[in-house]
Design an enzyme around this catalytic site. Structure first.
Site, PDB file in Angstrom:
ATOM      1  N   ASP A 288      -8.170   7.111   2.371  1.00 29.09           N
ATOM      2  CA  ASP A 288      -7.058   7.806   3.014  1.00 29.09           C
ATOM      3  C   ASP A 288      -6.400   8.780   2.048  1.00 29.09           C
ATOM      4  O   ASP A 288      -6.436   8.610   0.830  1.00 29.09           O
ATOM      5  CB  ASP A 288      -6.029   6.802   3.532  1.00 29.09           C
ATOM      6  CG  ASP A 288      -5.550   5.827   2.457  1.00 29.09           C
ATOM      7  OD1 ASP A 288      -6.393   5.353   1.664  1.00 29.09           O
ATOM      8  OD2 ASP A 288      -4.342   5.545   2.399  1.00 29.09           O
ATOM      9  N   ASP A 289      -5.791   9.819   2.614  1.00 20.93           N
ATOM     10  CA  ASP A 289      -5.002  10.801   1.866  1.00 20.93           C
ATOM     11  C   ASP A 289      -5.808  11.455   0.749  1.00 20.93           C
ATOM     12  O   ASP A 289      -5.371  11.557  -0.403  1.00 20.93           O
ATOM     13  CB  ASP A 289      -3.731  10.148   1.310  1.00 20.93           C
ATOM     14  CG  ASP A 289      -2.856   9.560   2.408  1.00 20.93           C
ATOM     15  OD1 ASP A 289      -3.056   9.919   3.577  1.00 20.93           O
ATOM     16  OD2 ASP A 289      -1.981   8.734   2.093  1.00 20.93           O
TER      17      ASP A 289
ATOM     18  N   ASN B 208       2.105   1.431   9.688  1.00 21.17           N
ATOM     19  CA  ASN B 208       2.996   1.974   8.659  1.00 21.17           C
ATOM     20  C   ASN B 208       4.460   1.732   9.008  1.00 21.17           C
ATOM     21  O   ASN B 208       5.253   2.656   9.228  1.00 21.17           O
ATOM     22  CB  ASN B 208       2.715   3.457   8.436  1.00 21.17           C
ATOM     23  CG  ASN B 208       1.600   3.680   7.441  1.00 21.17           C
ATOM     24  OD1 ASN B 208       1.535   3.013   6.411  1.00 21.17           O
ATOM     25  ND2 ASN B 208       0.699   4.604   7.742  1.00 21.17           N
TER      26      ASN B 208
ATOM     27  N   ASN C 199       2.342  -2.191   6.395  1.00 20.74           N
ATOM     28  CA  ASN C 199       2.605  -1.632   5.075  1.00 20.74           C
ATOM     29  C   ASN C 199       4.091  -1.804   4.758  1.00 20.74           C
ATOM     30  O   ASN C 199       4.948  -1.296   5.487  1.00 20.74           O
ATOM     31  CB  ASN C 199       2.216  -0.155   5.056  1.00 20.74           C
ATOM     32  CG  ASN C 199       2.109   0.418   3.661  1.00 20.74           C
ATOM     33  OD1 ASN C 199       2.190  -0.307   2.663  1.00 20.74           O
ATOM     34  ND2 ASN C 199       1.929   1.725   3.576  1.00 20.74           N
TER      35      ASN C 199
ATOM     36  N   GLY D 193       0.794  -1.223   0.000  1.00 17.99           N
ATOM     37  CA  GLY D 193       0.000   0.000   0.000  1.00 17.99           C
ATOM     38  C   GLY D 193       0.821   1.265   0.000  1.00 17.99           C
ATOM     39  O   GLY D 193       0.327   2.342   0.341  1.00 17.99           O
TER      40      GLY D 193
ATOM     41  N   TRP E  31      -3.553  -0.754  10.615  1.00 16.81           N
ATOM     42  CA  TRP E  31      -2.702  -0.558   9.436  1.00 16.81           C
ATOM     43  C   TRP E  31      -1.430   0.043   9.997  1.00 16.81           C
ATOM     44  O   TRP E  31      -1.379   1.227  10.314  1.00 16.81           O
ATOM     45  CB  TRP E  31      -3.399   0.382   8.456  1.00 16.81           C
ATOM     46  CG  TRP E  31      -2.620   0.810   7.247  1.00 16.81           C
ATOM     47  CD1 TRP E  31      -1.307   1.178   7.185  1.00 16.81           C
ATOM     48  CD2 TRP E  31      -3.124   0.946   5.904  1.00 16.81           C
ATOM     49  NE1 TRP E  31      -0.955   1.546   5.915  1.00 16.81           N
ATOM     50  CE2 TRP E  31      -2.067   1.405   5.101  1.00 16.81           C
ATOM     51  CE3 TRP E  31      -4.374   0.732   5.320  1.00 16.81           C
ATOM     52  CZ2 TRP E  31      -2.221   1.663   3.732  1.00 16.81           C
ATOM     53  CZ3 TRP E  31      -4.516   0.988   3.962  1.00 16.81           C
ATOM     54  CH2 TRP E  31      -3.453   1.439   3.186  1.00 16.81           C
TER      55      TRP E  31
END
Length: 450
Positions: free
Chosen positions: A124-125, A227, A261, A17, A225
């Site tokens: 997201d983002d 990162n 991720n 991702g 999630w």
């Protein structure tokens, strides 16, 4: 590899991702086989730069893309790994437009028809408020628009045979009492998994206290999630190959699980991913350093390469998770600095010389000898080159120490090399080497006149 225990996290996975070039198909299939062998349960395919999953979300998959997804699904099934695919429509979608909704529904249904049973929508983002005038007049909030879309899409794909759905909300990190997050979670089916990265986008810690707050605010356990080891965007100068740490083992009982991720660098990612699989399978028995050394051995595949890779890796542990980096070098430099005060030059010089020679030999092997795992060099080359230059600087420091010149103007010859190292834009040795050179130069006295 540690056996999966009763305290294991239910969902133990990897997401492709990141921002950057997606893995090749060969890298992706190899990764799935690896994480399956390590006891992970889930692989999520949703690279930010896969055109058909983000910018081209409304365009149908062509035959080549569907064939690639089928091969991925076959490999997942053979490896005991569940495949999920997520689409990210939020940059351009008009949520109130039936044409847009139909295009997204057709895309998700094509995934179900290809055999994918776990699907997701990622928001997201993207802008944190509604953009299109038609949406502003149709919905009271972005959360309401997202909840409406998620509900419709889940109903459609579930009716076609999908068994699992997940959402990454726009408010995917920070305070779980965020109004957007709470409104979204209250409006969608309780069986839909909702991603959360913790207190930060890249969280230094994940703990039970925050997970409990998430459950209280949203009415469901978080699917983390995490990162790490991803190193995209502002982290591109770091190579995240350190071990998994600072995640509370009790999280397995209060979360749905953890999906991490990975980096754009598939082979390098295997080092931290091995330790992550270890932790998620048996969190209460996890030994950070022991797992990390097993991971390095797994990826190196050769005893001599392992020695060299370990020497490099111990100087490349910088990340939001790590509280330490370049510990052996830091200790040797500290001993050297104290020797200048105590007058025991030989002890300090011997300590830094031993480190210098070990790192020089390691850099030579990594850069100039064929590696048992040839996939490492293309990914790590620029960090290996920074490591080689740093090893040269450490050797120069050792020579200056042996010649009793560290407190003279001779030490200024290090400035050109440390400037070159900084300019390479690759974080190796943490701050230790840079700070040591600055200290030696600032403390130097003019050389005696002859």
């Amino acid at each position: 590899m540690t056996a999966v225990t009763s305290s294991a996290f239910a969902v133990r996975g990897v997401i492709e991702g990141f921002y950057g070039t997606p893995w090749t198909e060969a890298q992706r299939l190899d990764m799935v086989e690896s994480i399956g062998r390590w006891g992970m349960t889930t692989f999520i395919y949703s690279p930010k730069d896969d055109y058909l999953l983000r910018d081209g979300w409304a365009e149908p998959f062509d035959d080549a893309a569907l064939q690639k997804l089928r091969r991925l699904l076959e490999t997942c099934e053979a490896s005991g790994v569940s495949l999920a695919v997520a689409v990210s429509p939020g940059l351009s979608m008009k949520y109130s437009d039936p044409t847009h909704r139909s295009a997204l529904e057709a895309k998700l249904l094509s995934l179900v028809d290809a055999g994918v049973r776990s699907l997701g929508l990622f928001f997201d983002d993207i802008p944190g408020a509604l953009q299109w005038p038609e949406d502003l007049s149709s919905y009271s909030s972005l959360a309401q628009a997202h909840a409406s879309l998620v509900t419709e899409m889940w109903s459609s794909v579930h009716g076609r045979g999908a068994t699992h759905f997940m959402v990454c909300p726009t408010a995917y990190w920070g305070n779980p009492d965020d109004p957007h997050l709470k409104e979204l979670c209250q409006a969608i089916d309780g069986d839909i998994d909702v991603f959360w990265t913790g207190r930060s986008i890249c969280s230094a810690t994940l703990d039970v206290c925050d997970a409990t707050a998430f459950v209280k605010a949203t009415g469901r356990p978080p699917l983390y999630w995490d990162n790490f080891p991803v190193n995209d965007v502002a982290m591109k100068h770091e190579l995240h190959i350190g071990p998994y740490e600072r995640r509370e083992p009790e999280l397995g009982s209060i979360s749905r699980g953890i999906v991490v991720n990975a980096m754009e660098y598939a082979e390098s990612s295997k080092i931290p991913l091995f330790t992550i699989a270890d932790f998620l399978a048996d969190p209460f028995s996890y030994d950070t350093e022991a797992s990390w050394h097993k991971a390095l051995a797994e990826v190196a595949g050769d005893e001599e390469d392992l020695v060299a890779l370990t020497a490099f890796a111990e100087n490349s542990r910088s990340s939001c998770l790590s509280l330490s980096d370049a510990v052996p070098l830091t200790d040797a430099l500290s001993e050297l600095s104290f020797s200048l005060v105590s007058g025991d030059y030989d002890k300090g010089a011997q300590s830094i010389r031993a480190i210098a020679e070990a790192y020089t030999q390691a850099a030579a092997r990594l850069l100039h000898q064929p590696l048992h795992n040839p996939a490492l060099l293309p990914e790590m080359r620029t960090w290996f080159e920074a490591f080689e230059l740093g090893a040269h600087i450490v050797r120069r420091i050792a020579t200056l120490a042996e010649n009793r010149q560290l407190e003279t103007s001779q030490v200024t010859e290090l400035e050109a090399d440390i400037t070159r190292l900084r300019a390479m834009g690759r974080r190796v040795f943490g701050d230790s080497l840079d700070m040591a050179v600055e200290h030696f130069v600032a403390s130097a006295q003019p050389s005696p006149q002859r």
